[in-house]
Motif scaffolding. Structure first.
Motif, PDB file in Angstrom:
ATOM      1  N   GLY A 106      20.296  -7.388  45.722  1.00 13.19           N
ATOM      2  CA  GLY A 106      21.100  -6.241  45.066  1.00 13.19           C
ATOM      3  C   GLY A 106      20.355  -4.895  44.539  1.00 13.19           C
ATOM      4  N   VAL A 107      21.133  -4.364  43.885  1.00 13.27           N
ATOM      5  CA  VAL A 107      20.730  -3.098  43.204  1.00 13.27           C
ATOM      6  C   VAL A 107      20.466  -3.292  41.713  1.00 13.27           C
ATOM      7  N   ARG A 108      19.575  -2.704  40.915  1.00 13.30           N
ATOM      8  CA  ARG A 108      19.704  -2.860  39.582  1.00 13.30           C
ATOM      9  C   ARG A 108      20.222  -1.385  39.089  1.00 13.30           C
ATOM     10  N   LEU A 109      20.973  -1.475  38.098  1.00 13.30           N
ATOM     11  CA  LEU A 109      21.778  -0.350  37.458  1.00 13.30           C
ATOM     12  C   LEU A 109      21.706  -0.229  35.997  1.00 13.30           C
ATOM     13  N   HIS A 110      21.586   1.178  35.909  1.00 14.85           N
ATOM     14  CA  HIS A 110      21.914   1.557  34.470  1.00 14.85           C
ATOM     15  C   HIS A 110      23.166   2.053  34.279  1.00 14.85           C
ATOM     16  N   ASN A 111      24.022   1.629  33.239  1.00 17.29           N
ATOM     17  CA  ASN A 111      25.348   1.963  33.270  1.00 17.29           C
ATOM     18  C   ASN A 111      25.565   2.122  31.893  1.00 17.29           C
ATOM     19  N   PRO A 112      25.696   3.729  31.462  1.00 19.21           N
ATOM     20  CA  PRO A 112      26.043   3.905  30.084  1.00 19.21           C
ATOM     21  C   PRO A 112      27.108   3.181  29.631  1.00 19.21           C
ATOM     22  N   SER A 113      28.094   2.900  30.129  1.00 19.63           N
ATOM     23  CA  SER A 113      29.093   2.408  29.508  1.00 19.63           C
ATOM     24  C   SER A 113      29.421   0.956  30.042  1.00 19.63           C
ATOM     25  N   GLY A 114      28.206   0.516  30.322  1.00 23.36           N
ATOM     26  CA  GLY A 114      28.383  -1.185  30.600  1.00 23.36           C
ATOM     27  C   GLY A 114      28.208  -1.885  29.321  1.00 23.36           C
ATOM     28  N   LEU A 115      28.144  -3.309  29.522  1.00 17.64           N
ATOM     29  CA  LEU A 115      28.235  -4.225  28.245  1.00 17.64           C
ATOM     30  C   LEU A 115      26.942  -4.483  27.854  1.00 17.64           C
ATOM     31  N   PRO A 116      26.476  -4.131  26.726  1.00 19.86           N
ATOM     32  CA  PRO A 116      25.034  -4.272  26.313  1.00 19.86           C
ATOM     33  C   PRO A 116      24.665  -5.863  26.534  1.00 19.86           C
ATOM     34  N   ASP A 117      23.717  -6.143  26.906  1.00 17.73           N
ATOM     35  CA  ASP A 117      23.158  -7.181  27.189  1.00 17.73           C
ATOM     36  C   ASP A 117      23.411  -8.034  28.407  1.00 17.73           C
ATOM     37  N   HIS A 118      24.425  -7.238  29.219  1.00 17.10           N
ATOM     38  CA  HIS A 118      25.400  -8.077  30.497  1.00 17.10           C
ATOM     39  C   HIS A 118      25.190  -6.849  31.465  1.00 17.10           C
ATOM     40  N   SER A 119      25.750  -5.704  31.295  1.00 21.27           N
ATOM     41  CA  SER A 119      25.982  -4.844  32.416  1.00 21.27           C
ATOM     42  C   SER A 119      25.323  -3.417  32.085  1.00 21.27           C
ATOM     43  N   GLN A 120      24.583  -3.203  31.113  1.00 15.64           N
ATOM     44  CA  GLN A 120      24.322  -1.844  30.716  1.00 15.64           C
ATOM     45  C   GLN A 120      22.850  -1.438  31.416  1.00 15.64           C
ATOM     46  N   ARG A 121      21.988  -2.313  31.108  1.00 13.98           N
ATOM     47  CA  ARG A 121      20.434  -1.935  31.544  1.00 13.98           C
ATOM     48  C   ARG A 121      20.232  -2.983  32.420  1.00 13.98           C
ATOM     49  N   PHE A 122      19.285  -2.275  33.374  1.00 14.39           N
ATOM     50  CA  PHE A 122      18.978  -3.327  34.706  1.00 14.39           C
ATOM     51  C   PHE A 122      19.934  -4.305  35.107  1.00 14.39           C
ATOM     52  N   ALA A 123      21.180  -4.103  35.293  1.00 17.42           N
ATOM     53  CA  ALA A 123      22.110  -4.921  35.535  1.00 17.42           C
ATOM     54  C   ALA A 123      22.076  -4.993  37.203  1.00 17.42           C
ATOM     55  N   ARG A 124      22.033  -6.617  37.540  1.00 14.28           N
ATOM     56  CA  ARG A 124      22.093  -6.640  39.085  1.00 14.28           C
ATOM     57  C   ARG A 124      23.420  -6.723  39.576  1.00 14.28           C
ATOM     58  N   VAL A 125      23.733  -5.987  40.677  1.00 17.19           N
ATOM     59  CA  VAL A 125      24.691  -5.991  41.443  1.00 17.19           C
ATOM     60  C   VAL A 125      24.505  -6.217  42.844  1.00 17.19           C
ATOM     61  N   PRO A 126      25.058  -7.555  43.111  1.00 17.98           N
ATOM     62  CA  PRO A 126      24.678  -7.833  44.552  1.00 17.98           C
ATOM     63  C   PRO A 126      25.527  -6.894  45.612  1.00 17.98           C
ATOM     64  N   TRP A 127      24.717  -6.476  46.730  1.00 20.42           N
ATOM     65  CA  TRP A 127      24.733  -5.472  47.741  1.00 20.42           C
ATOM     66  C   TRP A 127      26.420  -5.537  48.133  1.00 20.42           C
ATOM     67  N   ALA A 128      26.805  -6.921  48.597  1.00 25.93           N
ATOM     68  CA  ALA A 128      28.324  -7.075  48.718  1.00 25.93           C
ATOM     69  C   ALA A 128      29.333  -6.723  47.672  1.00 25.93           C
TER      70      ALA A 128
END
Length: 146
Positions: A106-128
């Motif tokens: 998948g892709v690794r994302l930085h999401n400014p409004s992601g959840l800290p320690d979950h989906s904010q920095r280097f969050a893995r999102v599978p391609w599907a």
């Protein structure tokens, strides 16, 4: 996030946003800003920091993988519920995240409004999963225009 990635000084958010509005990169709606306008943003990023900024109105997942593999970052238009990987997001696009890494998984994302320690920095999102959220457009950023 991209400025920090390439070692540029990162201006405080309010002056940076003010400058982006003046450059035509964002639409002002009263006291709020809504929606980044890609072409003026790309021109401003190139002029202001010498960054390569290529608008991609059609951007496939394979291109994301290729561009990040070249050392570029990719701003992706996704639905904001990517932060929790909702099963059925109500739409695609409308929220910007920064693609900073990829792999077969998948892709690794930085999401400014992601959840800290979950989906904010280097969050893995599978391609599907990305396919459910991604509007198929974005901006490819590089360290310089060359």
């Amino acid at each position: 996030m991209a400025l920090d990635h390439w070692g540029h000084p990162v201006p405080p958010s309010v002056p940076l946003l003010r400058e982006a509005v003046e450059a035509g990169a964002y639409v002002r709606d009263g006291d709020q800003v809504r929606g980044m306008i890609y072409a003026p943003f790309a021109a401003w990023a190139a002029r202001r920091w010498g960054l390569r900024a290529d608008v991609r109105p059609r951007l496939a997942a394979e291109e994301i993988h290729k561009e990040i593999g070249r050392g570029h970052l990719v701003m992706l238009s996704v639905h904001k519920t990517i932060r929790t990987l909702d099963e059925v997001p109500p739409a695609r696009g409308g929220h910007l995240v920064l693609g900073v890494g990829t792999g077969d998984d998948g892709v690794r994302l930085h999401n400014p409004s992601g959840l800290p320690d979950h989906s904010q920095r280097f969050a893995r999102v599978p391609w599907a999963d990305l396919d459910r959220f991604f509007a198929g457009r974005g901006v490819v950023l590089g360290p310089n225009r060359a």
